[in-house]
Design an enzyme around this catalytic site. Structure first.
Site, short mmCIF file in Angstrom:
data_model
loop_
_atom_site.label_atom_id
_atom_site.label_comp_id
_atom_site.label_asym_id
_atom_site.label_seq_id
_atom_site.Cartn_x
_atom_site.Cartn_y
_atom_site.Cartn_z
N ASP A 1 60.92 39.89 68.22
CA ASP A 1 61.86 38.79 68.50
C ASP A 1 63.13 38.97 67.67
OD1 ASP A 1 63.22 36.35 68.79
OD2 ASP A 1 61.34 35.24 69.02
N SER B 1 60.34 28.15 71.40
CA SER B 1 61.52 28.29 70.54
C SER B 1 61.90 26.95 69.92
CB SER B 1 62.68 28.87 71.35
OG SER B 1 63.75 29.29 70.53
N HIS C 1 62.11 37.65 72.37
CA HIS C 1 62.14 36.19 72.37
C HIS C 1 61.76 35.68 73.75
CE1 HIS C 1 63.10 32.42 70.46
NE2 HIS C 1 63.93 32.08 71.42
#
Length: 285
Positions: free
Chosen positions: A177, A125, A210
């Site tokens: 995501d 991320s 995610h």
């Protein structure tokens, strides 16, 4: 014991070969927003079982206020205003984190002699975004870059350094995501290639949100093994301080890290500690 895990006071975790002399590669893994080095230590330890010659460094970002999260303070590599492309241009603090990661690379090179082409930047991320932003703007080319659920931050300030265009980039992203959407991954892929990158792979995982899953970690491992092979005769090995030049405190620390504490029981003289560490590094124990 092929590797050991050490936690430092600043939040950094290091997973490295128990026998330091066997290290021939370094991988730096940066965590995501609000997380810490603990978030990916299990992944690093798993990778280390398959790459016993690699050292994994997991730093923790400093705690700072994040605009997107109502100004709450949390570990963050830079401020995030929003997740849309326009907001992504405002990344206050990214240069400071960029310099910090660069310093980790410089230290590995200067202190242990690890070549830049035997080092990798990786992250999840926000940490993946930082790795991409930093890794393609270095003065020397890395072995590669791993981006998991990440994106290109501050595109207007991003320019690929001369000679780094063919740096291998592997980007894994969940198709489901909801935070860093797959459109952001596709836009980053296009933008980085438009800047000159020629070796950027983007792989999507259906149904993955995610996060990462075993399939993605397996693909990361394959990529790392490809760009950081164990090598053969004459492969690079780190340069370590000679045991005879170490203080007793340094010797005890190295012996403890190597898991040799039991063999050191009863040793009194410095020369005995030196001999024990020499035997360990020579593979006689």
């Amino acid at each position: 014991m092929p590797s050991t895990t050490k936690r430092q006071g600043d939040g950094t975790i290091i997973v490295s070969p128990s026998n330091e002399s066997l290290q021939s590669a370094t991988v730096i893994i940066c965590h995501g927003l609000g997380d810490s080095s603990e978030g990916f230590v299990d992944v690093a330890e798993h990778l280390a079982t398959q790459m016993p010659y690699a050292k994994f460094i997991l730093p923790t970002a400093k705690t700072q206020k994040v605009t997107m999260n109502m100004g709450m303070a949390m570990p963050s590599w830079y401020d995030i205003v929003g997740l849309d492309k326009r907001s992504n241009e405002f990344c206050n603090g990214i240069e400071e984190s960029q310099q910090r990661i660069e310093q980790l690379l410089k230290d590995e090179h200067a202190n242990l002699g690890v070549p830049y082409d035997r080092m990798v930047l990786a992250g999840f991320s926000q940490g993946g975004a930082l790795s991409l932003y930093t890794g393609m703007q270095l003065p020397s080319k890395l072995a590669g870059i791993v981006v998991m659920s990440g994106y290109l931050p501050h595109e207007s300030g991003f320019n690929i350094a001369n000679g780094l265009q063919d740096t291998p980039i592997w980007h894994g992203h969940g198709a489901a995501d909801p935070l860093v959407r797959i459109t952001a991954a596709n836009e980053s892929h296009s933008a980085v290639k438009a800047k000159g990158a020629t070796n950027y792979i983007l792989k999507t995982y259906p149904g993955l949100a995610h996060s990462v899953n075993p399939q993605e970690i397996g693909d990361v491992l394959l990529f790392l093994q490809q760009i950081l092979p164990p090598g053969g005769e004459g492969e690079f090995k780190v340069k370590l301080k000679d045991p005879s030049e170490m203080s007793v405190k340094e010797l005890k620390g190295a012996i403890s890290k190597a898991g040799l504490g039991r063999l050191a029981v009863g040793l009194m003289e410095k020369r005995e500690f030196v001999e024990l560490l020499h035997q360990h590094r020579d593979g006689k124990l």
